[in-house]
Design a protein around this motif. Structure first.
Motif, PDB file in Angstrom:
ATOM      1  N   LEU A   5       0.863  -1.179   0.000  1.00  0.00           N
ATOM      2  CA  LEU A   5       0.000   0.000   0.000  1.00  0.00           C
ATOM      3  C   LEU A   5       0.899   1.229   0.000  1.00  0.00           C
ATOM      4  N   ARG A   6       0.758   2.048  -1.029  1.00  0.00           N
ATOM      5  CA  ARG A   6       1.651   3.196  -1.143  1.00  0.00           C
ATOM      6  C   ARG A   6       0.973   4.327  -1.905  1.00  0.00           C
ATOM      7  N   ASN A   7       1.023   5.539  -1.334  1.00  0.00           N
ATOM      8  CA  ASN A   7       0.484   6.736  -1.987  1.00  0.00           C
ATOM      9  C   ASN A   7      -0.954   6.531  -2.476  1.00  0.00           C
ATOM     10  N   GLU A  63      -7.038 -12.772   0.905  1.00  0.00           N
ATOM     11  CA  GLU A  63      -6.957 -14.207   1.198  1.00  0.00           C
ATOM     12  C   GLU A  63      -5.750 -14.846   0.520  1.00  0.00           C
ATOM     13  N   ARG A  64      -5.547 -14.508  -0.767  1.00  0.00           N
ATOM     14  CA  ARG A  64      -4.419 -15.094  -1.501  1.00  0.00           C
ATOM     15  C   ARG A  64      -3.087 -14.628  -0.923  1.00  0.00           C
ATOM     16  N   PHE A  65      -3.028 -13.364  -0.536  1.00  0.00           N
ATOM     17  CA  PHE A  65      -1.774 -12.814  -0.022  1.00  0.00           C
ATOM     18  C   PHE A  65      -1.407 -13.436   1.320  1.00  0.00           C
ATOM     19  N   THR A  66      -2.368 -13.502   2.227  1.00  0.00           N
ATOM     20  CA  THR A  66      -2.077 -14.061   3.553  1.00  0.00           C
ATOM     21  C   THR A  66      -1.758 -15.550   3.470  1.00  0.00           C
ATOM     22  N   LEU A  71       0.339 -16.027   6.651  1.00  0.00           N
ATOM     23  CA  LEU A  71      -0.013 -15.025   7.651  1.00  0.00           C
ATOM     24  C   LEU A  71      -1.421 -15.313   8.170  1.00  0.00           C
ATOM     25  N   SER A  72      -1.636 -15.096   9.433  1.00  0.00           N
ATOM     26  CA  SER A  72      -2.956 -15.350  10.012  1.00  0.00           C
ATOM     27  C   SER A  72      -3.632 -14.090  10.523  1.00  0.00           C
ATOM     28  N   SER A  73      -2.898 -13.018  10.640  1.00  0.00           N
ATOM     29  CA  SER A  73      -3.449 -11.782  11.191  1.00  0.00           C
ATOM     30  C   SER A  73      -4.449 -11.155  10.224  1.00  0.00           C
ATOM     31  N   PRO A  74      -5.582 -10.611  10.758  1.00  0.00           N
ATOM     32  CA  PRO A  74      -6.568  -9.935   9.902  1.00  0.00           C
ATOM     33  C   PRO A  74      -6.138  -8.519   9.525  1.00  0.00           C
ATOM     34  N   TYR A  76      -3.986  -7.350   7.383  1.00  0.00           N
ATOM     35  CA  TYR A  76      -3.893  -7.042   5.957  1.00  0.00           C
ATOM     36  C   TYR A  76      -5.271  -6.892   5.314  1.00  0.00           C
ATOM     37  N   SER A  77      -6.199  -7.736   5.733  1.00  0.00           N
ATOM     38  CA  SER A  77      -7.560  -7.649   5.211  1.00  0.00           C
ATOM     39  C   SER A  77      -8.184  -6.305   5.566  1.00  0.00           C
ATOM     40  N   ARG A  78      -8.030  -5.889   6.814  1.00  0.00           N
ATOM     41  CA  ARG A  78      -8.589  -4.599   7.238  1.00  0.00           C
ATOM     42  C   ARG A  78      -7.918  -3.445   6.501  1.00  0.00           C
ATOM     43  N   SER A  79      -6.609  -3.554   6.308  1.00  0.00           N
ATOM     44  CA  SER A  79      -5.881  -2.488   5.615  1.00  0.00           C
ATOM     45  C   SER A  79      -6.335  -2.347   4.168  1.00  0.00           C
TER      46      SER A  79
END
Length: 262
Positions: A5-7, A63-66, A71-74, A76-79
């Motif tokens: 995530l950038r700019n 989903e694909r990224f985690t 990764l199990s933390s939510p 990235y989804s929230r971001s």
């Protein structure tokens, strides 16, 4: 897969197969009219009318990224969901360019067909996006476009002048009667692929449509030749002088070639 995530934009870097996954293709097909095709990827601008499809895409992307990165933390989804109005840029890694042949046939001054001879969904998407306002009908590998107006012809010429898309090299093919059918003032001239390619490129250099009058060509040449004459930058660095010199020589080459067929 890597997501950054950038700019206020979402950058996705994937494998060569990333763009061919069904959920990716569905996203692009829905956003085809607000997609910009780059040499090494695509940029999808935000469209408020497609908010639901955008959220579904971001959910799948998360989903694909985690999963890919274990990764199990939510987080990235929230971001990603907070960036639902951001543009999405998807880049594919460098690879040797693949050639895609496209036949361009003019039925007359008002109608043209583009046929993708080498099956390629992404080149078809690019052509549809570039010529969308002119498409009268289409098939899986062909587009029929209306080029009645000078603006439509100019749009076609701009599209044909670009050859590199998503690491694909588009080779346009024409028959010898293409110019005379589409532009009546070229009647009697035989133009093969190489000659037509040069004519399209030379007209793009002068930023004038094919079929322009000799007077318009001369006027444009004089303006650009004055702007890029090396004498204007004789006190600048060698790099700038060389840039102006090359541009000036290209203008002379293009002007001489177009004069010969005007």
């Amino acid at each position: 897969m890597r997501v950054v995530l950038r700019n206020n934009a979402i950058f996705v870097q994937g494998s060569t197969n990333t763009l061919e996954e069904s959920w990716m293709e569905e996203f692009f097909d829905h956003h085809i009219h607000n997609t910009l095709f780059l040499d090494n990827g695509v940029l999808v601008l935000n469209n408020e009318n497609s908010a639901n499809q955008k959220e579904e895409f971001l959910e799948t992307l998360s989903e694909r990224f985690t999963k890919a990165n274990e990764l199990s933390s939510p987080f990235y989804s929230r971001s990603l969901k907070r960036c639902k109005t951001a543009a999405v840029r998807i880049e594919v890694p460098f690879r040797n360019n693949e050639n895609v042949d496209v036949e361009v046939y003019a039925f007359g001054p008002d109608r043209v067909k583009l046929s993708v001879l080498t099956p390629n969904r992404w080149v078809m998407r690019y052509l549809k996006q570039q010529l969308s306002s002119m498409v009268t009908s289409s098939t899986n590998d062909g587009l029929f476009i209306d080029v009645t107006t000078p603006q439509a012809k100019a749009r076609l010429e701009k599209t044909l002048n670009r050859r590199e898309v998503l690491h694909f090299t588009i080779n346009y093919q024409y028959d010898d009667m293409f110019m005379s059918r589409l532009y009546g003032n070229y009647r009697g001239w035989g133009h093969g692929n190489d000659a037509i390619d040069k004519m399209i490129r030379y007209h793009a250099i002068f930023e004038i449509p094919m079929g322009s009058s000799p007077e318009d060509l001369k006027k444009r040449y004089r303006k650009l030749a004055k702007r890029y004459h090396p004498d204007r930058v004789q006190n600048k660095s060698p790099k700038i002088i060389n840039k102006y010199t090359e541009r000036f020589q290209l203008l002379q080459e293009a002007y001489g070639a177009l004069q010969a067929v005007s």
